[in-house]
Design an enzyme around this catalytic site. Sequence first.
Site, mmCIF file in Angstrom:
data_model
loop_
_atom_site.group_PDB
_atom_site.id
_atom_site.type_symbol
_atom_site.label_atom_id
_atom_site.label_comp_id
_atom_site.label_asym_id
_atom_site.label_seq_id
_atom_site.Cartn_x
_atom_site.Cartn_y
_atom_site.Cartn_z
ATOM 1 N N SER A 181 0.802 -1.227 0.000
ATOM 2 C CA SER A 181 0.000 0.000 0.000
ATOM 3 C C SER A 181 0.833 1.275 0.000
ATOM 4 C CB SER A 181 -0.940 0.010 1.212
ATOM 5 O OG SER A 181 -0.203 -0.125 2.416
ATOM 6 N N ASP A 229 -3.026 7.981 8.142
ATOM 7 C CA ASP A 229 -3.888 7.165 8.983
ATOM 8 C C ASP A 229 -2.994 6.371 9.933
ATOM 9 O OD1 ASP A 229 -2.877 5.034 7.489
ATOM 10 O OD2 ASP A 229 -4.652 4.849 6.238
ATOM 11 N N HIS A 241 -0.202 4.502 7.398
ATOM 12 C CA HIS A 241 0.407 5.066 6.196
ATOM 13 C C HIS A 241 0.882 6.502 6.392
ATOM 14 C CE1 HIS A 241 -2.520 1.949 4.838
ATOM 15 N NE2 HIS A 241 -1.451 1.562 4.157
#
Length: 355
Positions: free
Chosen positions: A40, A315, A318
Amino acid sequence: MEDSRKGIIVIAMVILGVSLQLIEVESRPQVPCFFIFGDSLSDSGNNNNLLTLAKANFLPYGMDHPNGPTGRFTNGKTTVDLIGDYLGLEDYIPPFSSVKDKEIVKGVNYASGSAGILQETGYQVGMRVSMDQQLINHKTAVLKLAKTLGKNSTTHLKKCIYSVYVGNNDWMLNYFAGGIAFFQGKPQAHSDILISKLSDQLKTLYGLGARKIIVFGIGPLGCLPILNVAGICSNYVNGVLEMYNAKLKSLVDAYNTKFTDAKFIWINTMAIVSPNNLNGLGLQVTNIPCCGVETPVCIPFSIPCVGREKYAYWDHEHPTEAANKVLAKRAYSAIKKTDVYPMGIRNLARLKLKA
């Protein structure tokens, strides 16, 4: 006195002119293509149509990206987006899920949120594209490229930059869950399994024509809001990852010895995005997220914090674009000798390899 001032102005204009010429040269593409593998931290939309909880194709994700919420797990650009900027690439590298055959010549992004080195990594959140599958997808792209460029495809691929930024989920999801050991094995054993598997994957990548490969080390996961304890980094988690990163650096060293017609470089992510370093660069909040304070991810269409340029994390898992900028700049420019090994991305792009 007046003549002296005029002389200074003339010199300044000459220096400015030279600087502008240098910027113009650096703004041109330094490599013909960029291929991206990972999770991600590099995903640009490959998970958008998968049945998974690992998605970011909604606001406030992407609120600061020129293309909006594309599936990037941050507020703006990812580290590889920014590296692409430094390399002078004209466009963002498209995700494999939507890339057109004619676009492959400039590169493909295969990264997938929650994916890892191991096949089973990320099963907790649903579908994802593992590193093994990403390499299979790359083989498909290489075969298509061969049809387009013919015999020139091999030479073309050798000039490209390849980014491998994977392993975070193999530790965070497979080994550390809520800050405690999830697997029963010792961290040394888990580390050896990951290094062995990644070694095979890098060999496969080399076999598909890659010759300029970036291998990112794991960052300080013990400082992630989801893993830190009361806002304090976990020294245990980061200590385990330091051990793994040392093995990763040694793997890069071994491959540079084994494959003399290629160059592998290692990025010291742990040091570059450490809270102390980020604090010194103006990122004042390094222990809580800007978005999704009470949930692991941002709630769709929720309002994030004010002053997000001062936050390290978007978040709970990340980084913000601001933190990504730090990593991209240091990885590219190698401002400190300890940032990279044995060279930075700028020099990798310029490097003339053996035939």
